[in-house]
Design a protein around this motif. Structure first.
Motif, mmCIF file in Angstrom:
data_model
loop_
_atom_site.group_PDB
_atom_site.id
_atom_site.type_symbol
_atom_site.label_atom_id
_atom_site.label_comp_id
_atom_site.label_asym_id
_atom_site.label_seq_id
_atom_site.Cartn_x
_atom_site.Cartn_y
_atom_site.Cartn_z
ATOM 1 N N GLU A 68 0.823 -1.203 0.000
ATOM 2 C CA GLU A 68 0.000 0.000 0.000
ATOM 3 C C GLU A 68 0.859 1.257 0.000
ATOM 4 O O GLU A 68 0.566 2.218 -0.723
ATOM 5 C CB GLU A 68 -0.954 -0.010 1.201
ATOM 6 C CG GLU A 68 -2.067 -1.024 1.088
ATOM 7 C CD GLU A 68 -2.869 -0.886 -0.210
ATOM 8 O OE1 GLU A 68 -3.237 0.267 -0.560
ATOM 9 O OE2 GLU A 68 -3.122 -1.908 -0.863
ATOM 10 N N CYS A 70 3.874 1.481 -1.110
ATOM 11 C CA CYS A 70 4.506 1.529 -2.436
ATOM 12 C C CYS A 70 3.584 2.234 -3.427
ATOM 13 O O CYS A 70 3.996 3.154 -4.146
ATOM 14 C CB CYS A 70 4.821 0.108 -2.897
ATOM 15 S SG CYS A 70 5.446 -0.015 -4.593
ATOM 16 N N LYS A 71 2.317 1.844 -3.456
ATOM 17 C CA LYS A 71 1.354 2.471 -4.369
ATOM 18 C C LYS A 71 1.140 3.942 -4.027
ATOM 19 O O LYS A 71 1.070 4.789 -4.921
ATOM 20 C CB LYS A 71 0.019 1.717 -4.318
ATOM 21 C CG LYS A 71 0.037 0.351 -4.969
ATOM 22 C CD LYS A 71 -1.372 -0.139 -5.263
ATOM 23 C CE LYS A 71 -2.208 -0.239 -4.010
ATOM 24 N NZ LYS A 71 -3.573 -0.760 -4.294
ATOM 25 N N GLN A 72 1.055 4.252 -2.731
ATOM 26 C CA GLN A 72 0.844 5.646 -2.327
ATOM 27 C C GLN A 72 1.995 6.534 -2.790
ATOM 28 O O GLN A 72 1.784 7.676 -3.207
ATOM 29 C CB GLN A 72 0.689 5.721 -0.815
ATOM 30 C CG GLN A 72 -0.611 5.149 -0.282
ATOM 31 C CD GLN A 72 -0.635 5.053 1.228
ATOM 32 O OE1 GLN A 72 0.032 5.817 1.932
ATOM 33 N NE2 GLN A 72 -1.384 4.086 1.748
ATOM 34 N N LEU A 75 1.540 7.096 -6.515
ATOM 35 C CA LEU A 75 0.407 7.988 -6.730
ATOM 36 C C LEU A 75 0.781 9.432 -6.423
ATOM 37 O O LEU A 75 0.378 10.362 -7.125
ATOM 38 C CB LEU A 75 -0.777 7.559 -5.847
ATOM 39 C CG LEU A 75 -1.665 6.429 -6.366
ATOM 40 C CD1 LEU A 75 -2.560 5.903 -5.248
ATOM 41 C CD2 LEU A 75 -2.520 6.910 -7.535
ATOM 42 N N ILE A 80 1.197 6.527 -11.270
ATOM 43 C CA ILE A 80 0.169 5.511 -11.513
ATOM 44 C C ILE A 80 -1.197 6.155 -11.306
ATOM 45 O O ILE A 80 -1.326 7.185 -10.646
ATOM 46 C CB ILE A 80 0.313 4.280 -10.590
ATOM 47 C CG1 ILE A 80 0.183 4.681 -9.110
ATOM 48 C CG2 ILE A 80 1.631 3.558 -10.846
ATOM 49 C CD1 ILE A 80 0.143 3.485 -8.153
ATOM 50 N N GLY A 84 -3.818 1.533 -10.396
ATOM 51 C CA GLY A 84 -2.482 0.967 -10.249
ATOM 52 C C GLY A 84 -1.738 0.780 -11.557
ATOM 53 O O GLY A 84 -0.706 0.104 -11.577
ATOM 54 N N ILE A 109 4.856 -6.977 -4.562
ATOM 55 C CA ILE A 109 5.494 -5.730 -5.001
ATOM 56 C C ILE A 109 6.427 -5.994 -6.176
ATOM 57 O O ILE A 109 6.478 -5.200 -7.124
ATOM 58 C CB ILE A 109 6.260 -5.079 -3.833
ATOM 59 C CG1 ILE A 109 5.286 -4.613 -2.753
ATOM 60 C CG2 ILE A 109 7.096 -3.894 -4.322
ATOM 61 C CD1 ILE A 109 5.957 -4.182 -1.473
ATOM 62 N N PHE A 112 4.314 -6.270 -9.171
ATOM 63 C CA PHE A 112 3.722 -4.968 -9.461
ATOM 64 C C PHE A 112 4.716 -4.053 -10.160
ATOM 65 O O PHE A 112 4.395 -3.416 -11.175
ATOM 66 C CB PHE A 112 3.245 -4.347 -8.146
ATOM 67 C CG PHE A 112 2.634 -2.981 -8.278
ATOM 68 C CD1 PHE A 112 1.487 -2.783 -9.046
ATOM 69 C CD2 PHE A 112 3.190 -1.893 -7.623
ATOM 70 C CE1 PHE A 112 0.916 -1.520 -9.160
ATOM 71 C CE2 PHE A 112 2.627 -0.634 -7.722
ATOM 72 C CZ PHE A 112 1.484 -0.448 -8.491
#
Length: 395
Positions: A68, A70-72, A75, A80, A84, A109, A112
């Motif tokens: 999470e 990593c995605k934040q 973003l 991304i 995602g 990850i 991803f």
């Protein structure tokens, strides 16, 4: 009646069948479909040590198994979208290592980031991943910082990996089967609770030199990267490392991970003065950094003006030391570390650096999201919202 040449056999479906099995296993392990890789990839491109300055560069610090966060982070930089998928256009991203350990989503990850690499490539962008000390440790069977949940993730990988090999064995002799990575791996582990033995065995098999995951996700990582005026390294560089050869370091790490080299030079992967462990320039107190040694190292790499490092958690967020020549980007974002707020470093082509942060402390009194110039040792600090280009700037 169709002739024998029209029959569906392993021989005439070899490539399609093998690709199907690999896709099936990848999705079962990660929940992600990977786009096809570049049609004519340069086999040595991923290991290039020296790159020119890109127009837009984002550096991401240690992730440590926290999907999470990593995605934040991605973003935050507009790389991304909400689903995602890559939305960073021609941006270049450097992830400075330590995807492994302390968290439970390590394999997720890795997949991803691999998907994003392929998506970015189609858009003219690039994602470069690096090896940190925790990648080196795991390949070397040093599992001091793993979690119980991560062992479940590796057990799940082993289950589907073996299912895939069993499927390919149906066409044995036609479809190439990989060597068994579990050969020679212990079945039981003294001092480890029995319910974790399967996970330990899977982790060793996957990440050992020439292991299925180590060769796939780490062998083509760089350990040292020079990009324009910036040199990236997980821990830090000394003059002795530069004299040894930056390209040589990258090649020797790759060969070690691929199992064609017996061991690493100690000053690459082990010990307090090694490339992935050094903390000489990343002390939390800027005045405790060895600026004189840093100046000397930078002077030995043509065109380089700053060193960008992870590895050492910066409680106050991404910051600079030694007049901005040392930039430290590990904010301990993983829940397995200090659960730090996501931050990334942004560098424009003119080499201006600023921090993109989710920290509300950098919010204007009126609630506007803005920039504090020179907020952390000469870095502009930006609090971003969903529209990265629409920030307000305070002089």
């Amino acid at each position: 009646m169709a002739g024998d040449s029209d029959a569906l056999t392993c021989k005439n479906l070899q490539s399609l069948f093998s690709s199907f099995v690999d896709t099936f296993v990848d999705f079962s392990v990660s929940g992600l479909f990977l786009p096809p890789p570049p049609s004519n990839p340069d086999p040595n491109a991923s290991l290039h040590t020296f790159h020119p300055s890109p127009d837009h560069l984002i550096a991401v610090g240690d992730i440590h198994g926290d999907f999470e966060k990593c995605k934040q982070s991605l973003l935050l930089a507009g790389l991304i979208d909400a689903t995602g998928n890559w939305s960073g256009g021609s941006s270049t991203v450097v992830q400075i290592g330590d995807v492994l350990d302390r968290g439970s989503d390590e394999i997720k990850i890795l997949y991803f980031l691999e998907r994003l690499k392929r998506q970015a490539d189609k858009s003219g962008g690039k994602i470069i991943t690096m090896n940190g000390n925790h990648e080196i440790m795991n390949i070397d069977r040093d599992f001091r910082f793993i979690t119980a949940d991560s062992l479940k993730e590796f057990s799940n990988w082993a289950f589907w990996y073996n299912i895939g090999n069993s499927m390919k064995a149906l066409c044995s002799g036609i479809v190439d089967l990989p060597s068994n990575p579990f050969c020679g791996v212990p079945i039981e582990f003294k001092g480890i609770r029995r319910e974790f033995h399967e996970g330990f065995r899977a982790r060793i098999a996957a990440l050992q030199p020439n292991g299925p995951l180590s060769t796939r996700f780490f062998a083509n990582n760089v350990t040292v990267l020079v990009m324009g005026e910036n040199v990236f390294v997980h821990g830090g560089l000394l003059a002795s490392h530069v004299n040894y050869g930056l390209e040589r370091i990258n090649k020797e790490v790759r060969d070690w991970i691929n199992g064609v080299r017996g061991d690493l030079w100690r000053d690459i992967g082990r010990g307090s003065n090694s490339v992935v462990w050094l903390r000489k320039f990343s002390h939390e107190l800027a005045e405790s950094c060895d600026c004189e040694a840093l100046e000397h190292v930078l002077s030995t790499i043509p065109g380089v003006k700053r060193m960008i490092m992870g590895h050492t958690i910066q409680w106050k967020g991404i910051n600079g030391a030694c007049e901005g020549k040392a930039i430290r980007i590990d904010v301990g974002m993983s829940k397995g570390c200090i659960n730090g707020l996501p931050e990334v470093l942004e560098i424009a082509k003119n080499s201006e650096a600023r921090v993109l942060t989710a920290n509300p402390a950098y919010q204007d009194s009126d609630g506007a999201r803005g920039v504090e110039v020179g907020g952390r040792e000469g870095l502009a600090v930006v609090l971003e919202n969903d529209k990265r280009k629409q920030v307000q700037v305070r002089a």
